[in-house]
Write a protein that holds these residues in place. Structure first.
Motif, PDB file in Angstrom:
ATOM      1  N   PRO A 176     -35.770  -1.745  12.996  1.00  0.00           N
ATOM      2  CA  PRO A 176     -34.918  -2.936  13.166  1.00  0.00           C
ATOM      3  C   PRO A 176     -35.043  -3.511  14.578  1.00  0.00           C
ATOM      4  CG  PRO A 176     -33.701  -1.164  12.094  1.00  0.00           C
ATOM      5  CD  PRO A 176     -35.010  -0.575  12.538  1.00  0.00           C
ATOM      6  N   ARG A 177     -35.054  -4.831  14.671  1.00  0.00           N
ATOM      7  CA  ARG A 177     -35.170  -5.458  15.994  1.00  0.00           C
ATOM      8  C   ARG A 177     -34.024  -5.039  16.904  1.00  0.00           C
ATOM      9  NH1 ARG A 177     -37.169 -11.755  15.210  1.00  0.00           N
ATOM     10  NH2 ARG A 177     -39.203 -11.270  14.259  1.00  0.00           N
ATOM     11  N   THR A 178     -32.849  -4.949  16.320  1.00  0.00           N
ATOM     12  CA  THR A 178     -31.681  -4.503  17.088  1.00  0.00           C
ATOM     13  C   THR A 178     -30.928  -3.469  16.268  1.00  0.00           C
ATOM     14  OG1 THR A 178     -30.276  -6.270  16.207  1.00  0.00           O
ATOM     15  CG2 THR A 178     -31.429  -6.717  18.279  1.00  0.00           C
ATOM     16  N   ILE A 179     -30.265  -2.567  16.964  1.00  0.00           N
ATOM     17  CA  ILE A 179     -29.367  -1.609  16.325  1.00  0.00           C
ATOM     18  C   ILE A 179     -27.984  -1.890  16.895  1.00  0.00           C
ATOM     19  CG2 ILE A 179     -28.840   0.822  15.921  1.00  0.00           C
ATOM     20  CD1 ILE A 179     -31.765   1.457  16.448  1.00  0.00           C
ATOM     21  N   PRO A 180     -27.165  -2.611  16.160  1.00  0.00           N
ATOM     22  CA  PRO A 180     -25.856  -3.013  16.703  1.00  0.00           C
ATOM     23  C   PRO A 180     -25.032  -1.793  17.125  1.00  0.00           C
ATOM     24  CG  PRO A 180     -26.333  -4.194  14.663  1.00  0.00           C
ATOM     25  CD  PRO A 180     -27.370  -3.130  14.796  1.00  0.00           C
ATOM     26  N   ALA A 181     -24.393  -1.877  18.259  1.00  0.00           N
ATOM     27  CA  ALA A 181     -23.595  -0.772  18.785  1.00  0.00           C
ATOM     28  C   ALA A 181     -22.113  -1.022  18.522  1.00  0.00           C
ATOM     29  CB  ALA A 181     -23.831  -0.627  20.285  1.00  0.00           C
ATOM     30  N   PRO A 182     -21.348   0.040  18.338  1.00  0.00           N
ATOM     31  CA  PRO A 182     -19.893  -0.122  18.167  1.00  0.00           C
ATOM     32  C   PRO A 182     -19.224  -0.442  19.516  1.00  0.00           C
ATOM     33  CG  PRO A 182     -20.436   2.204  18.271  1.00  0.00           C
ATOM     34  CD  PRO A 182     -21.757   1.461  18.281  1.00  0.00           C
ATOM     35  N   GLU A 183     -18.006  -0.910  19.476  1.00  0.00           N
ATOM     36  CA  GLU A 183     -17.292  -1.182  20.718  1.00  0.00           C
ATOM     37  C   GLU A 183     -16.975   0.112  21.464  1.00  0.00           C
ATOM     38  OE1 GLU A 183     -13.869  -3.612  20.334  1.00  0.00           O
ATOM     39  OE2 GLU A 183     -14.897  -5.237  19.260  1.00  0.00           O
ATOM     40  N   HIS A 184     -16.697   1.160  20.715  1.00  0.00           N
ATOM     41  CA  HIS A 184     -16.343   2.433  21.326  1.00  0.00           C
ATOM     42  C   HIS A 184     -17.171   3.545  20.664  1.00  0.00           C
ATOM     43  CE1 HIS A 184     -12.964   0.483  23.291  1.00  0.00           C
ATOM     44  NE2 HIS A 184     -12.600  -0.012  22.109  1.00  0.00           N
ATOM     45  N   TRP A 185     -17.743   4.383  21.489  1.00  0.00           N
ATOM     46  CA  TRP A 185     -18.565   5.486  20.985  1.00  0.00           C
ATOM     47  C   TRP A 185     -17.732   6.766  20.887  1.00  0.00           C
ATOM     48  CZ3 TRP A 185     -23.361   5.099  19.048  1.00  0.00           C
ATOM     49  CH2 TRP A 185     -24.122   3.972  19.380  1.00  0.00           C
ATOM     50  N   PRO A 186     -17.921   7.549  19.827  1.00  0.00           N
ATOM     51  CA  PRO A 186     -17.257   8.858  19.777  1.00  0.00           C
ATOM     52  C   PRO A 186     -17.899   9.823  20.763  1.00  0.00           C
ATOM     53  CG  PRO A 186     -18.723   8.600  17.902  1.00  0.00           C
ATOM     54  CD  PRO A 186     -18.722   7.280  18.633  1.00  0.00           C
ATOM     55  N   GLU A 187     -17.194  10.876  21.089  1.00  0.00           N
ATOM     56  CA  GLU A 187     -17.729  11.881  21.995  1.00  0.00           C
ATOM     57  C   GLU A 187     -18.917  12.604  21.354  1.00  0.00           C
ATOM     58  OE1 GLU A 187     -14.744  14.579  23.274  1.00  0.00           O
ATOM     59  OE2 GLU A 187     -13.583  13.063  24.360  1.00  0.00           O
ATOM     60  N   SER A 188     -19.804  13.095  22.220  1.00  0.00           N
ATOM     61  CA  SER A 188     -21.005  13.790  21.752  1.00  0.00           C
ATOM     62  C   SER A 188     -21.155  15.101  22.506  1.00  0.00           C
ATOM     63  CB  SER A 188     -22.242  12.917  21.994  1.00  0.00           C
ATOM     64  OG  SER A 188     -23.431  13.637  21.702  1.00  0.00           O
ATOM     65  N   ASP A 189     -21.675  16.117  21.818  1.00  0.00           N
ATOM     66  CA  ASP A 189     -22.067  17.350  22.500  1.00  0.00           C
ATOM     67  C   ASP A 189     -23.253  17.065  23.410  1.00  0.00           C
ATOM     68  OD1 ASP A 189     -20.187  18.589  20.919  1.00  0.00           O
ATOM     69  OD2 ASP A 189     -21.635  19.639  19.633  1.00  0.00           O
ATOM     70  N   ALA A 190     -23.444  17.910  24.385  1.00  0.00           N
ATOM     71  CA  ALA A 190     -24.657  17.869  25.212  1.00  0.00           C
ATOM     72  C   ALA A 190     -25.709  18.737  24.543  1.00  0.00           C
ATOM     73  CB  ALA A 190     -24.368  18.383  26.614  1.00  0.00           C
ATOM     74  N   LEU A 191     -26.905  18.204  24.376  1.00  0.00           N
ATOM     75  CA  LEU A 191     -27.970  18.936  23.689  1.00  0.00           C
ATOM     76  C   LEU A 191     -28.222  20.299  24.343  1.00  0.00           C
ATOM     77  CD1 LEU A 191     -30.197  19.000  21.528  1.00  0.00           C
ATOM     78  CD2 LEU A 191     -31.664  17.737  23.117  1.00  0.00           C
ATOM     79  N   ALA A 192     -28.196  20.355  25.651  1.00  0.00           N
ATOM     80  CA  ALA A 192     -28.475  21.613  26.345  1.00  0.00           C
ATOM     81  C   ALA A 192     -27.467  22.697  25.989  1.00  0.00           C
ATOM     82  CB  ALA A 192     -28.484  21.382  27.857  1.00  0.00           C
ATOM     83  N   SER A 221     -37.268  17.237  19.671  1.00  0.00           N
ATOM     84  CA  SER A 221     -37.257  16.070  18.797  1.00  0.00           C
ATOM     85  C   SER A 221     -35.981  15.260  18.980  1.00  0.00           C
ATOM     86  CB  SER A 221     -37.407  16.522  17.337  1.00  0.00           C
ATOM     87  OG  SER A 221     -37.553  15.402  16.485  1.00  0.00           O
ATOM     88  N   LEU A 222     -34.839  15.938  19.077  1.00  0.00           N
ATOM     89  CA  LEU A 222     -33.574  15.233  19.305  1.00  0.00           C
ATOM     90  C   LEU A 222     -33.570  14.558  20.676  1.00  0.00           C
ATOM     91  CD1 LEU A 222     -31.019  17.799  17.842  1.00  0.00           C
ATOM     92  CD2 LEU A 222     -31.701  15.603  16.839  1.00  0.00           C
ATOM     93  N   ASP A 223     -34.135  15.226  21.665  1.00  0.00           N
ATOM     94  CA  ASP A 223     -34.219  14.634  22.996  1.00  0.00           C
ATOM     95  C   ASP A 223     -35.042  13.347  22.955  1.00  0.00           C
ATOM     96  OD1 ASP A 223     -33.875  14.735  25.941  1.00  0.00           O
ATOM     97  OD2 ASP A 223     -36.043  15.048  25.925  1.00  0.00           O
ATOM     98  N   ALA A 224     -36.177  13.403  22.245  1.00  0.00           N
ATOM     99  CA  ALA A 224     -37.028  12.213  22.143  1.00  0.00           C
ATOM    100  C   ALA A 224     -36.329  11.097  21.372  1.00  0.00           C
ATOM    101  CB  ALA A 224     -38.350  12.578  21.465  1.00  0.00           C
ATOM    102  N   ILE A 246     -25.311  10.616  18.650  1.00  0.00           N
ATOM    103  CA  ILE A 246     -24.117  11.458  18.743  1.00  0.00           C
ATOM    104  C   ILE A 246     -24.438  12.833  18.164  1.00  0.00           C
ATOM    105  CG2 ILE A 246     -21.708  11.739  18.080  1.00  0.00           C
ATOM    106  CD1 ILE A 246     -22.302   9.417  20.034  1.00  0.00           C
ATOM    107  N   LEU A 247     -24.216  13.862  18.945  1.00  0.00           N
ATOM    108  CA  LEU A 247     -24.495  15.236  18.523  1.00  0.00           C
ATOM    109  C   LEU A 247     -23.182  15.974  18.290  1.00  0.00           C
ATOM    110  CD1 LEU A 247     -27.273  16.171  21.133  1.00  0.00           C
ATOM    111  CD2 LEU A 247     -27.598  15.319  18.797  1.00  0.00           C
ATOM    112  N   ARG A 248     -23.103  16.637  17.151  1.00  0.00           N
ATOM    113  CA  ARG A 248     -21.953  17.474  16.834  1.00  0.00           C
ATOM    114  C   ARG A 248     -22.463  18.773  16.194  1.00  0.00           C
ATOM    115  NH1 ARG A 248     -16.906  14.715  16.469  1.00  0.00           N
ATOM    116  NH2 ARG A 248     -16.962  13.111  18.112  1.00  0.00           N
ATOM    117  N   ARG A 249     -21.639  19.798  16.281  1.00  0.00           N
ATOM    118  CA  ARG A 249     -22.021  21.099  15.722  1.00  0.00           C
ATOM    119  C   ARG A 249     -20.878  21.628  14.866  1.00  0.00           C
ATOM    120  NH1 ARG A 249     -25.034  25.803  19.230  1.00  0.00           N
ATOM    121  NH2 ARG A 249     -25.797  26.998  17.447  1.00  0.00           N
ATOM    122  N   GLY A 250     -21.212  22.082  13.636  1.00  0.00           N
ATOM    123  CA  GLY A 250     -20.189  22.623  12.753  1.00  0.00           C
ATOM    124  C   GLY A 250     -20.388  22.168  11.326  1.00  0.00           C
ATOM    125  N   ASP A 251     -19.303  22.158  10.568  1.00  0.00           N
ATOM    126  CA  ASP A 251     -19.318  21.773   9.158  1.00  0.00           C
ATOM    127  C   ASP A 251     -19.623  20.280   9.050  1.00  0.00           C
ATOM    128  OD1 ASP A 251     -18.534  20.834   6.590  1.00  0.00           O
ATOM    129  OD2 ASP A 251     -17.159  22.513   6.341  1.00  0.00           O
TER     130      ASP A 251
END
Length: 454
Positions: free
Chosen positions: A161-177, A57-60, A73-78
Motif C-alpha cells: 500500500p502507498r500509505t499505511i494509515p496510523a491511528p491517533e494513539h498507539w497502544p503500548e508495545s513490548d521491547a523486542l530485546a 525478522s521482526l526487527d526488519a 506492536i509486540l505483545r506476548r501471551g494468549d
C-alpha cells in the motif's frame, strides 16, 4: 467513514503481497500486531533456531513499517485474549489476518469468531479449493499436484500500500530485546548470520535472483557440494515472501517446473494438516503404531551420536553438523540423515522430527511432519518402510566430497575415492569415529522390525 483495524501478523512477516494489510489499509488506520504465544502451540512452540530468525525478522519488519510511518506492536501471551483487549483499548472494530493451517492457529481463528477477517496469501491456491472429487483434502501428492495445476497460475502479487494509515494513539508495545529470542550462554548461533539475512528485503532479492539458476535446479538440487537450491525455505516459512511472488518471479515454463512442484509441496502439507491436524505426532498409517522402535540406553546413545554428527557415516555427519551450525540442511541430505535415524538406527521418527523442529530455521509444522512420515513409511503418502537409503552410495552418487570436507574437517584431506567411506578404505583418521552400525546390519534389523507388523 474509516475504522481502525488490527493487522494480526503471524507467519506472514511482509508488506509485499500482504492481502490482510491491503484490506486493513483500505479500511482506515492500521495497528500491526505480532503476538508471541508460546502456550497455544503446546509442544510445537517454535524452536531455538526459529526464535533466532524471528528476532531478526521482526526487527526488519518494524523498520519497514517505520519507513511507512507505522509501527509494529509486540505483545506476548494468549493471542486471543490480547487481541480482544486491544480491540477494547483502541476502539478497533475488526482484525485482519492471513489464514493459517496449523491446528493451534485454526483454533484461535475460530475463537475470535466474526470479528476476524481472514485472507488467503501464504499458499499458491486456497487449500480448501484443491480437493478430491469427494471434497476432501488430497492425501497423495501426485494427485494433488495434478489438481493444483488446473488452478495455476495464481493471481498476481499485490503491491505494498502507498500509505499505511496510523491511528491517533498507539497502544503500548513490548521491547523486542526483552523477549530473549537470541541464544546466550552459550550463543550457538554465531555462524547463522554468515549464511542468513532474515527479513523481507533479502527474501525479495533471492526471489528475484533465483530465476537465473532455476533451469539447473532439477539437477543441482541433489548435489550437496553445489549451491543448487533456492535457499528460500526460511523466508517462505516465516512469510517474508509469498509463494505467488516466487511463482511469478520464476515464470511457469518448463525450466521452472521442478522447483514449482517443490513449492506446491507446502500447499499439499497444509491440506494434510487440514485433514489430520495431529499429524506431527500420530502415524498416518496406524499399523505402524506397533512397530518395535528401539528405546533402550543404546538407542539413546545412538540418537545422541546422530544429533552430534558422530555416526561414522560422513554424509550423515556432515548434514547433522551443517544443521547445528547453520540452522539449515541441504534437502537431499535431510532425506539421507532422516532415513539413517529411522532405518539404520531404528529410532522413532518423532525423535528426529523434534530435533529438526528445534534446530531448523525453516521448521514448518506441515512440512516437517509430512516429510518425516514420508521417510519413515508411516504416512498417508510415504516411502515404503522397507525402502532403505544407502548413505554411502548416496554420498558417492551425488558427489558429496566437498560438502563433507566443509562440515567434517577431520576428513578434509581424504580423496574423492575414500572420503565417502573412510573405514572401508582403511584411512579413517583417529579423530573421526568408526561406524556405529554397519549398513547391512542396520538394514536387516529394520526389515526384521517391519516383518513383525505382518
Amino acid at each position: 467513514m474509516t475504522e481502525t483495524t488490527l493487522l494480526w501478523l503471524r507467519q506472514d512477516l511482509r508488506l509485499h503481497d500482504q492481502p490482510a494489510l491491503v484490506a486493513a489499509a483500505h479500511a482506515g488506520p492500521v495497528i500491526p500486531v505480532y503476538i508471541l504465544d508460546d502456550d497455544a502451540p503446546g509442544q510445537w512452540r517454535i524452536g531455538g533456531a526459529q526464535r533466532w530468525w524471528l528476532h531478526h525478522s521482526l526487527d526488519a519488519l518494524g523498520k519497514e513499517l517505520a519507513a511507512k510511518h507505522s509501527r509494529l506492536i509486540l505483545r506476548r501471551g494468549d493471542a486471543v485474549a490480547i487481541l480482544r483487549q486491544l480491540l477494547a483499548d483502541t476502539g478497533a472494530t475488526r482484525i485482519h489476518a492471513i489464514r493459517h493451517y496449523e491446528p493451534w492457529w485454526r483454533k484461535q481463528e475460530d475463537a475470535l469468531g466474526d470479528v476476524l477477517d481472514l485472507y488467503d496469501g501464504n499458499r499458491l491456491s486456497r487449500v480448501e479449493d484443491v480437493t478430491t472429487g469427494a471434497g476432501t483434502p488430497f492425501r497423495v501428492f501426485s494427485s494433488f499436484w495434478r489438481a493444483l495445476q488446473a488452478q495455476l497460475p495464481p493471481e498476481q502479487p499485490l503491491p505494498v500500500p502507498r500509505t499505511i494509515p496510523a491511528p491517533e494513539h498507539w497502544p503500548e508495545s513490548d521491547a523486542l530485546a526483552d523477549w530473549d529470542l537470541l541464544p546466550t550462554k552459550p550463543d550457538w548461533s554465531t555462524a547463522f548470520a554468515k549464511d542468513w539475512t532474515p527479513g523481507e528485503a533479502e527474501a525479495l532479492v533471492k526471489a528475484k535472483d533465483f530465476p537465473d539458476e532455476v533451469a539447473a535446479y532439477d539437477r543441482r538440487r541433489n548435489l550437496p557440494s553445489e549451491e543448487g537450491t533456492s535457499r528460500l525455505s526460511p523466508h517462505l516459512h516465516h512469510g517474508e515472501v509469498s509463494p505467488r511472488t516466487v511463482y511469478h518471479a520464476l515464470g511457469h515454463d518448463a525450466a521452472a517446473a521442478a522447483f514449482l512442484r517443490e513449492l506446491a509441496w507446502r500447499d499439499f502439507t497444509a491440506g494434510v494438516l487440514l485433514a489430520l491436524p495431529d499429524y506431527g505426532s500420530v502415524n498416518g498409517r496406524r499399523k505402524y503404531d506397533a512397530l518395535p522402535w528401539r528405546d533402550d540406553a543404546a538407542a539413546k546413545r545412538d540418537l545422541k551420536a546422530w544429533q552430534q554428527g558422530r555416526t561414522g557415516y560422513p554424509i550423515v555427519d556432515a548434514g547433522m553438523r551443517q544443521l547445528w551450525q547453520s540452522g539449515w540442511m541441504h534437502n537431499r541430505v535431510r532425506m539421507i540423515t532422516a532415513s539413517f535415524l529411522v532405518k539404520h538406527l531404528l529410532v522413532n521418527w518423532r525423535e528426529g522430527e523434534r530435533w529438526f523442529w528445534d534446530c531448523l530455521i525453516d521448521a514448518d509444522y506441515g512440512n516437517n511432519s509430512v516429510n518425516w512420515q514420508w521417510i519413515a513409511g508411516t504416512g498417508v503418502d510415504a516411502n515404503m518402510f522397507g525402502r532403505i537409503m544407502a548413505p554411502l552410495g548416496q554420498s558417492e552418487k551425488f558427489e558429496a566430497g566437498d560438502y563433507i570436507r566443509e562440515w567434517v574437517p577431520e576428513l578434509a584431506d581424504l580423496s574423492d575415492e575414500t572420503i565417502h567411506d573412510p573405514d572401508a578404505h582403511g584411512v579413517r583418521p583417529d579423530a573421526y569415529p568408526a561406524k556405529i552400525i554397519g549398513h547391512r546390519e542396520g538394514r536387516e534389523r529394520a526389515l526384521a522390525a517391519a516383518k513383525t507388523l505382518g
